[in-house]
Motif scaffolding. Structure first.
Motif: not given
Ligand SMILES: C[S@@+](CC[C@H](N)C(=O)[O-])C[C@H]1O[C@@H](n2cnc3c(N)ncnc32)[C@H](O)[C@@H]1O
Length: 233
Positions: A29, A38, A42, A64-65, A87-88, A104-107, A126-127
């Motif tokens: 990534y 990037e 955006f 999911f930033c 979450l990372s 934090a977890d977006c769920r 999609h993750h």
């Molecule tokens: C494809 S990246 C997209 C990051 C950013 N939005 C971008 O376009 O560059 C997906 C991101 O989702 C995060 N992620 C995955 N599952 C997650 C969850 N349950 N809650 C929060 N973040 C999550 C990952 O850590 C990752 O940074």
């Protein structure tokens, strides 16, 4: 990232043991695009949605930033009240700028009800591993933290003829050898393949989830992307 050089202010809402991250995916990534490429992408996307025309005092949360390129884009468009969730911690720590970050977890979002005017997701849904349940939880939580009359903006991969061709090309070993960006993309796809192809394989189920929590304001599926705008139901 040339966005002010400030170290991120991060609130940790989850324990380290709950983190989900794959270092190989994260390295690919980081290789796929430079931060400036990037951020430019955006800004273009946000302008296409018309986000640049909205009140710059709006409270905005990007879910999911990742490493925060979208937060920088929002800042450059003039938004001053911006937060990000991921979450990372590794990715969040590479962000430099004034936005408030949440590990934090977006769920299961730690924010109060009806807090934000705008929620944005760029390539995070999609993750999610368990579809449609995780999507329902994320959308339900997003609806909860949005103010009535708020807006959700989503960009996610979508199976279109263009995406099929792009996969066929970047899967070729010769392309991966000669084209670093193609190799990074193919590595990311390999490492997220379970969730990615699960997501691409159930478009009707996904759209039903969106419809359960949001009324559609805009929905475009072209060039391998879903571009969706919804308002809370
Ligand atoms: C494809 S990246 C997209 C990051 C950013 N939005 C971008 O376009 O560059 C997906 C991101 O989702 C995060 N992620 C995955 N599952 C997650 C969850 N349950 N809650 C929060 N973040 C999550 C990952 O850590 C990752 O940074």
């Amino acid at each position: 990232m040339s966005n002010g050089g400030k170290t991120p202010a991060m609130i940790r809402h989850v324990e380290a043991g709950q983190l989900c991250c794959d270092p190989v995916w994260e390295a690919a990534y980081e290789r796929f695009e430079t931060p400036e490429e990037e951020i430019a992408k955006f800004i273009k996307r946000l302008r296409k949605f018309g986000v640049d025309q909205l009140d710059k005092q709006s409270s905005v949360i990007e879910l999911f930033c990742g490493r925060g390129g979208g937060l920088v884009a929002l800042q450059r468009l003039g938004f001053t009240n911006v937060e990000g969730v991921d979450l990372s911690d590794t990715l969040l720590e590479s962000y430099r700028g004034p936005a408030q970050l949440h590990l934090a977890d977006c769920r299961s979002l730690p924010m109060s009800d009806a807090t934000y005017d705008i929620a944005i997701v760029q390539g995070g849904l999609h993750h999610l591993p368990n579809l449609p349940d995780d999507l329902n939880e994320s959308l339900s939580e997003t609806r909860r933290i949005l103010k009535p009359g708020g807006r959700l903006y989503v960009i996610e991969p979508w199976m279109t003829p263009f995406l099929r061709i792009a996969h066929a090309i970047t899967d070729q070993p010769i392309v991966r050898k000669l084209y670093a960006k193609g190799d990074a993309l193919a590595t990311m796809t390999e490492h997220e393949s379970e969730t990615y192809f699960q997501w691409l394989g159930m478009p009707d189920v996904l759209m039903q989830s969106f419809s359960r929590y949001f009324d559609t304001v805009q929905c475009d599926m072209s060039w391998g992307k879903l571009a969706y705008v919804g308002k809370p139901r």
